[in-house]
Motif scaffolding. Structure first.
Motif, short mmCIF file in Angstrom:
data_model
loop_
_atom_site.label_atom_id
_atom_site.label_comp_id
_atom_site.label_asym_id
_atom_site.label_seq_id
_atom_site.Cartn_x
_atom_site.Cartn_y
_atom_site.Cartn_z
N ASP A 142 20.21 -14.31 36.21
CA ASP A 142 21.38 -13.47 35.97
C ASP A 142 21.93 -13.83 34.59
OD1 ASP A 142 23.99 -12.44 35.79
OD2 ASP A 142 24.42 -12.76 37.91
N VAL A 143 21.71 -12.97 33.59
CA VAL A 143 22.07 -13.32 32.22
C VAL A 143 23.57 -13.39 32.01
CG1 VAL A 143 19.92 -12.43 31.26
CG2 VAL A 143 21.90 -10.91 31.47
N GLU A 144 24.34 -12.64 32.80
CA GLU A 144 25.79 -12.70 32.65
C GLU A 144 26.35 -14.00 33.24
OE1 GLU A 144 29.56 -9.80 33.48
OE2 GLU A 144 28.25 -10.24 35.18
N ARG A 145 25.92 -14.33 34.45
CA ARG A 145 26.45 -15.52 35.12
C ARG A 145 25.93 -16.81 34.48
NH1 ARG A 145 25.18 -18.81 39.58
NH2 ARG A 145 27.05 -19.63 40.59
N TYR A 146 24.78 -16.76 33.86
CA TYR A 146 24.20 -17.98 33.28
C TYR A 146 25.16 -18.62 32.28
CZ TYR A 146 20.85 -21.13 31.08
OH TYR A 146 20.21 -22.24 30.60
N ALA A 163 9.53 -23.41 35.66
CA ALA A 163 8.47 -23.14 36.64
C ALA A 163 7.90 -21.74 36.51
CB ALA A 163 9.02 -23.33 38.06
N ALA A 164 8.55 -20.88 35.72
CA ALA A 164 8.22 -19.46 35.72
C ALA A 164 6.97 -19.12 34.92
CB ALA A 164 9.40 -18.66 35.20
N ASP A 165 6.09 -18.36 35.54
CA ASP A 165 5.04 -17.67 34.81
C ASP A 165 5.61 -16.40 34.20
OD1 ASP A 165 2.79 -19.40 35.46
OD2 ASP A 165 2.97 -18.61 37.50
N ILE A 166 6.53 -15.79 34.96
CA ILE A 166 7.22 -14.58 34.52
C ILE A 166 8.70 -14.78 34.75
CG2 ILE A 166 7.51 -12.09 34.84
CD1 ILE A 166 4.64 -12.04 35.99
N LEU A 167 9.51 -14.61 33.72
CA LEU A 167 10.96 -14.77 33.82
C LEU A 167 11.61 -13.41 33.63
CD1 LEU A 167 13.36 -16.76 34.07
CD2 LEU A 167 13.31 -16.95 31.57
N VAL A 168 12.34 -12.97 34.66
CA VAL A 168 13.02 -11.67 34.61
C VAL A 168 14.48 -11.90 34.25
CG1 VAL A 168 13.67 -9.60 35.89
CG2 VAL A 168 11.45 -10.66 36.30
N LEU A 169 14.87 -11.49 33.06
CA LEU A 169 16.27 -11.58 32.64
C LEU A 169 16.97 -10.35 33.21
CD1 LEU A 169 15.89 -12.72 28.91
CD2 LEU A 169 16.07 -14.12 30.99
N ASN A 170 17.73 -10.56 34.27
CA ASN A 170 18.33 -9.45 35.01
C ASN A 170 19.78 -9.23 34.60
OD1 ASN A 170 18.16 -7.38 36.95
ND2 ASN A 170 19.12 -8.66 38.50
N LYS A 171 20.27 -8.01 34.83
CA LYS A 171 21.64 -7.59 34.52
C LYS A 171 21.89 -7.58 33.02
CE LYS A 171 23.14 -9.62 38.92
NZ LYS A 171 24.16 -10.43 39.65
N VAL A 172 20.86 -7.19 32.25
CA VAL A 172 20.99 -7.16 30.80
C VAL A 172 22.01 -6.12 30.33
CG1 VAL A 172 18.66 -8.03 30.41
CG2 VAL A 172 19.04 -5.56 30.55
N ASP A 173 22.33 -5.18 31.21
CA ASP A 173 23.31 -4.17 30.86
C ASP A 173 24.73 -4.71 30.81
OD1 ASP A 173 22.71 -4.46 33.68
OD2 ASP A 173 24.15 -2.84 34.06
N LEU A 174 24.92 -5.96 31.27
CA LEU A 174 26.26 -6.54 31.35
C LEU A 174 26.60 -7.45 30.17
CD1 LEU A 174 26.43 -7.38 35.17
CD2 LEU A 174 27.18 -5.31 33.98
N VAL A 175 25.66 -7.65 29.26
CA VAL A 175 25.92 -8.49 28.08
C VAL A 175 25.51 -7.73 26.83
CG1 VAL A 175 25.61 -10.64 29.36
CG2 VAL A 175 23.66 -9.61 28.19
#
Length: 216
Positions: A142-146, A163-175
């Motif tokens: 959660d990019v906003e809460r991070y 640990a991630a092979d794939i990292l999904v940066l979610n809620k990008v519309d909020l920053v």
């Protein structure tokens, strides 16, 4: 694994994706997106998904998609199936793979504080390779809460990012873009050689997270 399940080995190993991330990061939103679209998506090869979760209550699957319920399993009209963990994770995986129509790909949602890489390692140790193999570890952030995480939470998040092979940066519309770019640069240093995807409301192309042989 029981003898009946072992007989499924001749079908070839089923790829397994482990999804991790903090509580509220958007793991369930991502799962719902994949359940609604992966089974029907040409880009994802029309895959029949099997999803293992801790609690059905957290998965708000469209009722119109549900065609059957049997014990701890819910069958969807697009061929996908959901299963809850009742006891042992490996047993839950076994129930999916031992069904009359086993899935083409299995997704396992971990708890918010779990180390998804450890979950993947446990499966690699306990599940025969001819039955199932780990395709990728996907972590949702959660990019906003991070930005507001405390020290302890950042330590947990840092372990999941690494640990991630794939990292999904979610809620990008909020920053805004400068904030997002700075965060992306930071997590890129933490995530080894992991692939980074941007998403809002967990919307990513299914093929980017479910057909990832190049990430491992």
């Amino acid at each position: 694994m029981d003898g009946t399940l072992a007989e499924r080995a001749d079908r070839g190993p089923i790829p397994v994706t482990v999804v991790g991330g903090a509580l509220g990061a958007g793991k369930t939103t991502l799962l719902n997106h994949l359940l609604r679209h992966a089974g029907l998506s040409q880009s994802a090869g029309g895959q029949r998904l099997g999803v293992i979760v801790n609690d059905f209550g957290s998965i708000n699957v469209d009722a119109a998609l549900i065609v059957g319920v049997a014990g701890d399993m819910v069958q969807l009209g697009n061929g996908c199936i959901c299963c809850t963990i009742q006891g042992d994770l490996v047993e839950a995986l076994g129930r999916l793979l031992d069904g009359p129509e086993p899935p083409d790909h299995v997704i396992i949602e971990t708890s918010g504080v779990s180390d998804p890489r450890r979950v993947a390692a446990t499966l690699e140790q306990r599940v025969p390779r001819e039955l199932a193999t780990i395709d990728a570890v996907v972590v949702v952030l959660d990019v906003e809460r991070y930005q507001q995480l405390g020290r302890r939470e950042r330590i947990v998040a840092g372990g999941q990012i690494a640990a991630a092979d794939i990292l999904v940066l979610n809620k990008v519309d909020l920053v805004d873009e400068p904030t997002l770019a700075a965060l992306e640069a930071k997590v890129r240093r933490q995530s080894r050689d992991g692939r980074i995807l941007r998403a809002d409301h967990g919307r990513v192309a299914p093929a980017l997270v479910l057909a990832a042989p190049s990430v491992r």
